[in-house]
Design an enzyme around this catalytic site. Structure first.
Site, PDB file in Angstrom:
ATOM      1  N   GLU A 137       0.793  -1.084  -0.195  1.00  0.00           N
ATOM      2  CA  GLU A 137       0.088  -0.167   0.048  1.00  0.00           C
ATOM      3  C   GLU A 137       0.888   1.360   0.082  1.00  0.00           C
ATOM      4  O   GLU A 137       0.700   2.449   0.761  1.00  0.00           O
ATOM      5  CB  GLU A 137      -0.946  -0.015   1.190  1.00  0.00           C
ATOM      6  CG  GLU A 137      -1.808  -1.188   0.911  1.00  0.00           C
ATOM      7  CD  GLU A 137      -3.039  -1.361   2.065  1.00  0.00           C
ATOM      8  OE1 GLU A 137      -2.845  -0.813   3.123  1.00  0.00           O
ATOM      9  OE2 GLU A 137      -4.119  -1.745   1.836  1.00  0.00           O
ATOM     10  N   ASP A 163      -8.361  -9.133   3.658  1.00  0.00           N
ATOM     11  CA  ASP A 163      -8.183  -7.986   4.410  1.00  0.00           C
ATOM     12  C   ASP A 163      -9.320  -7.816   5.445  1.00  0.00           C
ATOM     13  O   ASP A 163     -10.299  -7.017   5.570  1.00  0.00           O
ATOM     14  CB  ASP A 163      -8.301  -6.806   3.701  1.00  0.00           C
ATOM     15  CG  ASP A 163      -7.422  -5.604   4.622  1.00  0.00           C
ATOM     16  OD1 ASP A 163      -7.274  -5.908   5.687  1.00  0.00           O
ATOM     17  OD2 ASP A 163      -7.677  -4.347   4.094  1.00  0.00           O
ATOM     18  N   GLU A 204     -12.967  -2.852  11.507  1.00  0.00           N
ATOM     19  CA  GLU A 204     -12.787  -1.949  10.338  1.00  0.00           C
ATOM     20  C   GLU A 204     -13.956  -2.283   9.377  1.00  0.00           C
ATOM     21  O   GLU A 204     -14.803  -1.680   8.941  1.00  0.00           O
ATOM     22  CB  GLU A 204     -11.622  -1.987   9.664  1.00  0.00           C
ATOM     23  CG  GLU A 204     -11.333  -1.512   8.339  1.00  0.00           C
ATOM     24  CD  GLU A 204     -10.095  -1.722   7.882  1.00  0.00           C
ATOM     25  OE1 GLU A 204      -9.373  -2.365   8.371  1.00  0.00           O
ATOM     26  OE2 GLU A 204      -9.809  -0.919   6.535  1.00  0.00           O
TER      27      GLU A 204
HETATM   28  C1  GCU Z   1      -6.360  -2.366   5.448  1.00  0.00           C
HETATM   29  C2  GCU Z   1      -6.646  -1.134   6.061  1.00  0.00           C
HETATM   30  C3  GCU Z   1      -5.295  -0.066   6.225  1.00  0.00           C
HETATM   31  C4  GCU Z   1      -4.230  -0.488   6.742  1.00  0.00           C
HETATM   32  C5  GCU Z   1      -3.923  -1.959   6.064  1.00  0.00           C
HETATM   33  C6  GCU Z   1      -2.853  -2.671   6.753  1.00  0.00           C
HETATM   34  O1  GCU Z   1      -6.032  -2.226   4.357  1.00  0.00           O
HETATM   35  O2  GCU Z   1      -7.773  -0.625   5.426  1.00  0.00           O
HETATM   36  O3  GCU Z   1      -5.876   1.039   6.967  1.00  0.00           O
HETATM   37  O4  GCU Z   1      -3.010   0.271   6.709  1.00  0.00           O
HETATM   38  O5  GCU Z   1      -5.161  -2.966   6.215  1.00  0.00           O
HETATM   39  O6  GCU Z   1      -2.958  -3.666   7.614  1.00  0.00           O
HETATM   40  O7  GCU Z   1      -1.655  -2.270   6.683  1.00  0.00           O
END
Ligand code: GCU
Length: 678
Positions: free
Chosen positions: A285, A364, A392
């Site tokens: 990410e 996730d 979440e």
């Molecule tokens: C999910 C979440 C993110 C988080 C990511 C992670 O995608 O929405 O906010 O950073 O998990 O586990 O790193």
């Protein structure tokens, strides 16, 4: 009843040599089972304990020559003292007790063991169980029992639903040591022993946490946590050598970079000799990582491991690595495959002080996902199972959703690797292959809200994770009931109502949200509320492929992405075949027409309608169930939950109507019961 806390090393000489220890006579004469219990205790290791009560009149008296009291309530609180009997003043402080009182002993070979034994005793008392029959021998199944904070230095919490952070505000530490004290005590009371204090997405300020600018504050936190046997960890930025150190690269094989990390680690240990280690989200990410330099994740993790190793620290390296810039038109790339594809080939290449932290599912933290096929696929590697306590995708602590039953299902899942019984809980604990560093880590759900978790009932998830990490075989119902008693007291009606509400809540939530294991269908970014196509034409790899004929992701070997092949044969075959794939995961593994008949006998479309009508009704019933408790608890407790349940019921209707309308409009197939669909 007398309570004695007897750290073993005060009565065993020499310590840690089971065959040659001697017990003092004062102990054996008044504690007939002392020998057996001490042996049991030593078998429990550093964090374990033995709790034993025995009734009045069952012990010999006297002992005047040792000065040890016949009576009760003697607390040996200084665990560092050697072979120390209570002093006269300690004894005299308990003179109001009788010489034939029952006795209770907490036996442990370390201060940590005494701590956990004491919390066991408090839990025992708090749940109204008789003291005089207490017998417990316990040790944690998992070595690491960890909470990951996703708190940012600016005071926000990524995916936090209980107010702002109590650790940070305005890019500084709050220094709210009182709350931290309470927090540490709460954590220890359920058995947690590790805490990572900052978000895995490490921004500019937090990148400097491993420098002199912030280490004094970090060390103060560690000082408080240490009192409760909790080790502190920090999330680090893989590009820190550049962003904090001014180097031109973060290449893990570059000598200057390696030196930079070695010096950074050495400095951290100057402040905190028992520092736990680094938690890393790399190449995920948009975070930096070894891929930038053409290196793999073993190169990256091992470089940090080398820096920490001289100090006894660990690297916790996350496996949440996937392409978040996927083209939705590309139907061959499957995000679910990513963790396995990236990490499985590296099995055996990680240093001994590296643990891979693997999310429970391949995507996730959805309401329903299969277990990640990485569990069991890396037998030469230390592994941590990652759960998400913060809700979440499970109602954001506005909906009640007790997650312990989900976690139990995952822990009990048989990966069947090597054609043997190999449940996830044994892989997480490391017991299956005698791996030394393993355990469970979970994203925390607490914030600055007065009740810690926003929704009061969300505390049960936090409590539950701690209890499961200690003993994965504890029943979800036992945990729910315990939590209800500890918080609300012993009113049976209150306890039973809350216990059953908690136990029903996950399936209620699943009923009115995404059906049959498909996931997502939430509003992008904040992830709250229904939006069926919210993630359908996005780069995140999160698709359901619904059209007018059918829905689901084909992950089979013959016609799909081949993801099913990542499982051991029994599970692979079960998921790969439409006939044997369990209903609740059908759309995760298969693309089927709406008219496909489930094992339940219903068509997919009718299942969607029925569960969504039912789920919304069940959410409304939760309000009525809670209302039966009015007047049986403090008004503030009653009201805060009542308000959240009202909101949940409203939002469940929204989910019902959005999902049902979407699929009715797509499929054109009417509900057999003719209920209102828009
Ligand atoms: C999910 C979440 C993110 C988080 C990511 C992670 O995608 O929405 O906010 O950073 O998990 O586990 O790193």
């Amino acid at each position: 009843t007398g309570i004695w806390l007897i750290p073993l090393h005060t009565i065993v000489t020499p310590a840690n040599v089971p065959d040659t220890y001697e017990l003092p006579e004062w102990l054996t004469s008044m504690y007939p089972q002392a020998h057996d219990d001490v042996q049991q205790c030593m078998a429990q290791g550093e964090e374990g304990y033995v709790l034993r009560a025995w009734p009045a009149g069952n012990q010999s008296t006297s002992n005047s020559h040792t000065g040890y009291p016949h009576s009760t309530a003697t607390l040996i609180s200084d665990t560092s003292s050697d072979d120390r009997h209570p002093t006269a003043s300690e004894s005299s402080s308990t003179t109001n007790t009788t010489s034939n009182g029952s006795r209770l002993i907490i036996l442990a070979s370390s201060p940590e063991g005494v701590l956990y034994g004491t919390f066991h005793l408090l839990r025992h008392m708090g749940t109204g169980q008789p003291l005089d029959q207490l017998t417990a021998i316990s040790r944690p199944a998992n070595r690491l029992r960890m909470i990951d904070h996703w708190d940012n230095a600016d005071g926000s919490i990524e995916r936090g639903y209980a107010g702002q952070s109590f650790l940070y505000e305005n890019n500084a530490f709050t220094r709210d040591w009182d709350r931290l004290h309470d927090y540490a005590r709460l954590l220890a009371s359920t058995g947690f022993n590790a805490l990572s204090i900052n978000n895995v997405n490490v921004h500019a300020t937090e990148t400097l946490f491993i420098t002199d600018a912030f280490l004094p504050d970090v060390a103060e936190i560690a000082n408080i946590l240490r009192k409760y046997a909790i080790r502190l960890y920090l999330s680090v930025n893989f590009a820190a050598p550049m962003e904090a150190g001014g180097l031109s690269t973060a290449d893990p094989l570059d000598e200057a970079v390696r030196r930079w990390w070695q010096e950074a680690a050495a400095n951290v240990y100057r402040y905190m000799p028992d520092f736990g280690g680094f938690l890393v989200k790399a190449d995920s990410e948009n975070r930096p990582g070894p891929f930038t330099y053409g290196r793999d994740h073993a190169d990256g993790a091992n470089m940090l491991a080398a820096a920490l190793e001289p100090h006894g620290g660990q690297v916790i390296w996350r496996c949440f690595v996937y392409n978040c810039k996927q083209d939705w038109r590309d139907r061959t790339t499957d995000r679910a495959r990513a963790a396995y594809d990236h990490f499985q080939p590296l099995d055996g290449k990680f240093a001994d002080n590296v643990m891979l932290q693997i999310k429970n599912g391949p995507l996730d933290f959805q309401v329903r996902e299969p277990v990640s096929p990485l569990f069991g696929a890396m037998q030469q590697t230390h592994q941590l199972l990652e759960f998400q306590i913060t809700q979440e995708y499970t109602g954001q602590q506005r909906h009640v959703c007790y997650l312990v039953p989900q976690w139990k299902e995952i822990l009990d899942f048989d990966t069947a690797v090597n054609d043997r019984f190999a449940p996830v809980k044994q892989i997480a604990s490391g017991s299956i292959w005698q791996r030394e560093w393993n355990g469970i880590a979970a994203v925390g759900n607490v914030g600055a809200d007065g009740n810690w978790t926003g929704h009061l009932l969300a505390q049960a998830n936090w409590y539950g994770l701690g209890r499961l990490a200690w003993e994965p075989d504890t029943r979800a119902e036992t945990i729910a009931r315990e939590w209800a008693m500890l918080v609300f007291g012993m009113d049976t009606e209150v306890v039973e109502t809350i216990t059953t509400m908690l136990l029903d809540s996950l399936s209620i939530y699943e009923n009115y949200t995404s059906p049959l294991g498909i996931g997502w269908m939430v509003n992008p970014n904040h992830h709250y509320g229904p939006n069926v196509d919210g993630y359908e034409y996005s780069p995140w790899g999160t698709y359901h492929y619904a059209d007018h004929m059918g829905i689901g992701v084909d992950r089979t070997i013959a016609t799909g992405t081949g993801y099913t092949a990542q499982y051991a044969p029994i599970n692979r075959d079960r998921y790969d075949s439409l006939e044997s794939c369990p209903d609740e995961l059908l759309l995760f593994f298969h693309h089927v027409p709406y008219t496909h008949v489930l094992h339940s006998g219903k068509t997919v479309i009718q299942h969607i309608y029925d569960t969504h009508f039912e789920g919304a009704e069940q959410a409304a019933e939760l309000i009525a169930r809670w209302q039966t408790l009015e007047g049986r608890m403090a008004l503030g407790l009653y009201t805060q939950v009542a308000e959240r349940l009202a909101e949940q019921a409203e939002h469940a209707k929204e989910w019902r109507d959005v999902i049902n309308s979407y699929f009715y409009r797509k499929s054109g197939i009417a509900d057999v019961q003719g209920r209102v669909i828009y």
